[in-house]
Design a protein around this motif. Sequence first.
Motif, PDB file in Angstrom:
ATOM      1  N   ASN A   1      69.093  88.787  13.471  1.00  3.48           N
ATOM      2  CA  ASN A   1      69.807  89.043  14.846  1.00  3.48           C
ATOM      3  C   ASN A   1      69.401  90.294  15.091  1.00  3.48           C
ATOM      4  N   VAL A   2      67.184  91.311  15.397  1.00  4.61           N
ATOM      5  CA  VAL A   2      67.666  92.226  15.855  1.00  4.61           C
ATOM      6  C   VAL A   2      66.605  91.732  16.714  1.00  4.61           C
ATOM      7  N   GLU A   3      66.908  92.340  18.652  1.00  9.10           N
ATOM      8  CA  GLU A   3      65.955  91.366  19.231  1.00  9.10           C
ATOM      9  C   GLU A   3      65.506  92.638  18.782  1.00  9.10           C
ATOM     10  N   ASN A   4      64.121  92.470  19.485  1.00  6.37           N
ATOM     11  CA  ASN A   4      62.973  93.108  19.739  1.00  6.37           C
ATOM     12  C   ASN A   4      61.967  94.085  18.113  1.00  6.37           C
ATOM     13  N   SER A   5      62.387  92.968  17.140  1.00  9.73           N
ATOM     14  CA  SER A   5      62.261  93.786  16.048  1.00  9.73           C
ATOM     15  C   SER A   5      60.861  92.990  15.133  1.00  9.73           C
ATOM     16  N   GLU A   6      60.045  92.748  16.246  1.00 11.12           N
ATOM     17  CA  GLU A   6      59.149  92.123  15.272  1.00 11.12           C
ATOM     18  C   GLU A   6      57.851  93.156  15.208  1.00 11.12           C
TER      19      GLU A   6
ATOM     20  N   ASP B   1      59.756  84.380  -6.305  1.00 10.09           N
ATOM     21  CA  ASP B   1      58.764  84.844  -7.253  1.00 10.09           C
ATOM     22  C   ASP B   1      57.779  85.869  -6.810  1.00 10.09           C
ATOM     23  N   ALA B   2      57.348  85.901  -6.293  1.00  7.49           N
ATOM     24  CA  ALA B   2      56.421  87.061  -5.957  1.00  7.49           C
ATOM     25  C   ALA B   2      56.784  88.290  -6.224  1.00  7.49           C
ATOM     26  N   GLY B   3      57.947  88.878  -6.049  1.00  6.19           N
ATOM     27  CA  GLY B   3      58.604  90.546  -6.784  1.00  6.19           C
ATOM     28  C   GLY B   3      59.124  90.606  -5.347  1.00  6.19           C
ATOM     29  N   MET B   4      59.639  90.274  -4.529  1.00  8.07           N
ATOM     30  CA  MET B   4      60.037  91.190  -3.490  1.00  8.07           C
ATOM     31  C   MET B   4      62.058  90.791  -3.775  1.00  8.07           C
ATOM     32  N   GLU B   5      62.476  92.368  -3.663  1.00 11.56           N
ATOM     33  CA  GLU B   5      63.468  92.569  -3.895  1.00 11.56           C
ATOM     34  C   GLU B   5      64.640  92.104  -3.061  1.00 11.56           C
ATOM     35  N   ILE B   6      65.547  92.020  -3.381  1.00 12.63           N
ATOM     36  CA  ILE B   6      66.345  91.234  -2.599  1.00 12.63           C
ATOM     37  C   ILE B   6      67.201  91.388  -1.167  1.00 12.63           C
ATOM     38  N   SER B   7      67.060  93.409  -0.948  1.00  8.63           N
ATOM     39  CA  SER B   7      67.473  94.224  -0.476  1.00  8.63           C
ATOM     40  C   SER B   7      65.285  93.780   0.965  1.00  8.63           C
ATOM     41  N   THR B   8      64.733  94.221   0.532  1.00  8.63           N
ATOM     42  CA  THR B   8      63.926  93.924   1.079  1.00  8.63           C
ATOM     43  C   THR B   8      63.645  92.778   1.866  1.00  8.63           C
ATOM     44  N   LEU B   9      63.887  91.891   1.267  1.00 10.37           N
ATOM     45  CA  LEU B   9      64.344  90.185   1.656  1.00 10.37           C
ATOM     46  C   LEU B   9      65.713  90.662   2.566  1.00 10.37           C
ATOM     47  N   LYS B  10      66.526  90.475   2.608  1.00 12.12           N
ATOM     48  CA  LYS B  10      68.276  90.323   3.128  1.00 12.12           C
ATOM     49  C   LYS B  10      67.278  91.764   4.645  1.00 12.12           C
ATOM     50  N   GLN B  11      67.137  92.960   4.208  1.00 12.21           N
ATOM     51  CA  GLN B  11      66.342  93.749   5.105  1.00 12.21           C
ATOM     52  C   GLN B  11      65.330  92.813   6.912  1.00 12.21           C
ATOM     53  N   TYR B  12      64.656  91.663   5.930  1.00  9.48           N
ATOM     54  CA  TYR B  12      63.276  91.339   6.912  1.00  9.48           C
ATOM     55  C   TYR B  12      64.477  89.818   7.501  1.00  9.48           C
ATOM     56  N   ILE B  13      65.535  89.227   7.052  1.00  9.13           N
ATOM     57  CA  ILE B  13      66.287  88.611   7.013  1.00  9.13           C
ATOM     58  C   ILE B  13      66.874  88.712   8.274  1.00  9.13           C
ATOM     59  N   ASN B  14      68.200  90.101   7.814  1.00 12.08           N
ATOM     60  CA  ASN B  14      68.549  90.269   9.036  1.00 12.08           C
ATOM     61  C   ASN B  14      67.485  90.780  10.271  1.00 12.08           C
TER      62      ASN B  14
ATOM     63  N   ARG C   1      73.958  79.108  -3.045  1.00 16.73           N
ATOM     64  CA  ARG C   1      75.266  79.615  -3.124  1.00 16.73           C
ATOM     65  C   ARG C   1      75.220  81.639  -2.761  1.00 16.73           C
ATOM     66  N   TYR C   2      74.671  81.958  -3.601  1.00 16.02           N
ATOM     67  CA  TYR C   2      74.566  83.398  -3.905  1.00 16.02           C
ATOM     68  C   TYR C   2      73.691  83.664  -2.606  1.00 16.02           C
ATOM     69  N   TYR C   3      72.637  83.220  -2.090  1.00 20.34           N
ATOM     70  CA  TYR C   3      71.554  83.547  -0.463  1.00 20.34           C
ATOM     71  C   TYR C   3      72.943  82.957   0.793  1.00 20.34           C
ATOM     72  N   GLU C   4      73.421  82.448   0.539  1.00 20.43           N
ATOM     73  CA  GLU C   4      74.361  81.931   1.505  1.00 20.43           C
ATOM     74  C   GLU C   4      75.480  83.507   1.129  1.00 20.43           C
ATOM     75  N   LYS C   5      76.213  83.377   0.454  1.00 21.43           N
ATOM     76  CA  LYS C   5      77.181  84.566   0.436  1.00 21.43           C
ATOM     77  C   LYS C   5      76.360  85.826   1.309  1.00 21.43           C
ATOM     78  N   GLU C   6      75.116  86.465   0.537  1.00 20.56           N
ATOM     79  CA  GLU C   6      74.420  87.788   1.051  1.00 20.56           C
ATOM     80  C   GLU C   6      73.790  87.193   2.109  1.00 20.56           C
ATOM     81  N   HIS C   7      73.650  85.741   2.684  1.00 21.04           N
ATOM     82  CA  HIS C   7      73.128  85.790   4.293  1.00 21.04           C
ATOM     83  C   HIS C   7      71.709  85.913   4.526  1.00 21.04           C
TER      84      HIS C   7
END
Length: 134
Positions: A72-77, A55-68, A18-24
């Motif tokens: 959502n971002v074109e040409n962000s490869e 589990d490997a230690g990635m911060e939530i903020s970094t995970l959110k940045q990658y997911i975003n 539920r938290y993952y969904e709330k945080e996108h």
Amino acid sequence: MNIKKASQITGVPASTIRYYEKEHIIPAVDRNNSGVRDFDDHAIRRISFAKKMRDAGMEISTLKQYINLFDNVENSEDEQLALLVEQKRLMEEKRDKMQDAIDHLAHKIENFDTHMLKIEDELRTMKANKKERL
């Protein structure tokens, strides 16, 4: 599938899902006619990915940045790749430090009777002698 089944499949508690969904971190989950979340394979894969990274230690903020970037971002490869490469480097660094600590403990265990007890006794004696001098 409902959240209970998604939790069983991924090994992630329902509260975290539920938290993952709330945080996108995972996409908004469709709901059935009764209002119950209905997880699809895409959501399960995303939850599993998030679990591995956390589990490997990635911060939530970094995970959110990658997911975003991914969602959502074109040409962000290039940015996605740079972020993943940096996270891999950090994880390898943590792994190496952990391996060094494991190796050190293995050495202590392997030599406990022949070396460690003697050294620890010497350290205790040194500590006691230091206290006596004070």
